[in-house]
Design an enzyme around this catalytic site. Structure first.
Site, PDB file in Angstrom:
ATOM      1  N   HIS A 183      -3.815  -4.919   0.467  1.00 31.34           N
ATOM      2  CA  HIS A 183      -3.257  -5.479   1.702  1.00 31.34           C
ATOM      3  C   HIS A 183      -3.358  -7.004   1.659  1.00 31.34           C
ATOM      4  O   HIS A 183      -4.426  -7.551   1.950  1.00 31.34           O
ATOM      5  CB  HIS A 183      -4.010  -4.937   2.921  1.00 31.34           C
ATOM      6  CG  HIS A 183      -3.702  -3.509   3.215  1.00 31.34           C
ATOM      7  ND1 HIS A 183      -2.657  -3.130   4.028  1.00 31.34           N
ATOM      8  CD2 HIS A 183      -4.294  -2.358   2.786  1.00 31.34           C
ATOM      9  CE1 HIS A 183      -2.622  -1.809   4.106  1.00 31.34           C
ATOM     10  NE2 HIS A 183      -3.593  -1.324   3.351  1.00 31.34           N
TER      11      HIS A 183
ATOM     12  N   GLU B  56      -2.250  -9.117   3.716  1.00 38.61           N
ATOM     13  CA  GLU B  56      -2.503  -9.643   5.064  1.00 38.61           C
ATOM     14  C   GLU B  56      -3.977  -9.557   5.446  1.00 38.61           C
ATOM     15  O   GLU B  56      -4.406 -10.169   6.436  1.00 38.61           O
ATOM     16  CB  GLU B  56      -1.624  -8.917   6.085  1.00 38.61           C
ATOM     17  CG  GLU B  56      -2.061  -7.525   6.469  1.00 38.61           C
ATOM     18  CD  GLU B  56      -1.727  -6.423   5.480  1.00 38.61           C
ATOM     19  OE1 GLU B  56      -1.991  -5.251   5.805  1.00 38.61           O
ATOM     20  OE2 GLU B  56      -1.207  -6.733   4.381  1.00 38.61           O
TER      21      GLU B  56
ATOM     22  N   CYS C 281       0.841  -1.202   0.000  1.00 40.61           N
ATOM     23  CA  CYS C 281       0.000   0.000   0.000  1.00 40.61           C
ATOM     24  C   CYS C 281       0.880   1.258   0.000  1.00 40.61           C
ATOM     25  O   CYS C 281       1.580   1.513  -0.967  1.00 40.61           O
ATOM     26  CB  CYS C 281      -0.987  -0.040   1.167  1.00 40.61           C
ATOM     27  SG  CYS C 281      -2.340   1.151   1.001  1.00 40.61           S
TER      28      CYS C 281
END
Length: 197
Positions: free
Chosen positions: A179, A181, A77
């Site tokens: 993202h 994650e 990001c």
């Protein structure tokens, strides 16, 4: 040799560490220059502002160290956006200069809202090891208002009013606008692919 998550003072450091642990790897959150240099992989996360991250990198004398690293680096990001030479954020700020272009506001004239939040598709521009075992037009989780425009280092694009770079690579520097994650199984697969490059 270990996986280092650069401590940029942002909020999602632990979630990245947990995501890496689920894949069977260990990682360390640090801004110690010696550990960055010796790392097997370096991850630069991003939640916050370009000015805040660049201030931390300046204070800790990490800018030239990051630019000189030869092992694979993943910017997530904002971590990808600061690969550019300049960001329009915060009235404009110089960033790392790995890419010779600027990070720009996503939507200047549009009915769509900012930030761009939620699941969106990425379109592969080419076959790449980062995309191993990831289906075409997979969806990832985005939260951002600034973008890296499509350029010669773009590996995948996403559309939100306009097309922008959702995955880039220049030499050993890789970047994702989303993202991983927070992107479930498909995000875990992309992280795994990066860690195995």
């Amino acid at each position: 040799m270990t996986i280092v998550i650069l401590n940029t003072g942002c909020a999602n450091l632990t979630s990245i560490k947990i995501a890496i642990k689920r894949l069977g790897y260990t990682s360390q959150i640090t801004s110690d220059p010696n550990l960055l240099i010796k790392s097997k992989k370096l991850i630069i996360p991003g939640v916050g502002t370009a000015s805040a991250v660049m201030n931390i990198l300046n204070q800790k004398n990490l800018i030239n160290i990051i630019k000189s690293i030869k092992q694979p680096v993943l910017g997530i990001c904002l971590g990808m956006q600061i690969f550019c030479k300049f960001s329009e954020e915060c009235n404009g700020i110089n960033t790392l200069g790995i890419l010779n272009n600027s990070s720009t506001i996503l939507l200047k004239n549009s009915h769509l809202s900012l930030p761009h939040i939620g699941w969106n598709y990425i379109t592969f521009n080419k076959v790449h090891p980062l995309f191993k075992n990831i289906q075409r037009n997979s969806r990832f989780y985005f939260v951002h208002s600034y973008i890296v425009p499509v350029n010669k280092y773009t590996l995948a694009t996403t559309n939100y009013g306009i097309s922008f770079s959702s995955v880039i690579q220049k030499n050993n520097f890789f970047g994702v606008q989303f993202h991983p994650e927070k992107s479930g199984d498909v995000g875990a697969q992309l992280l795994k692919n990066f860690l195995e490059i």
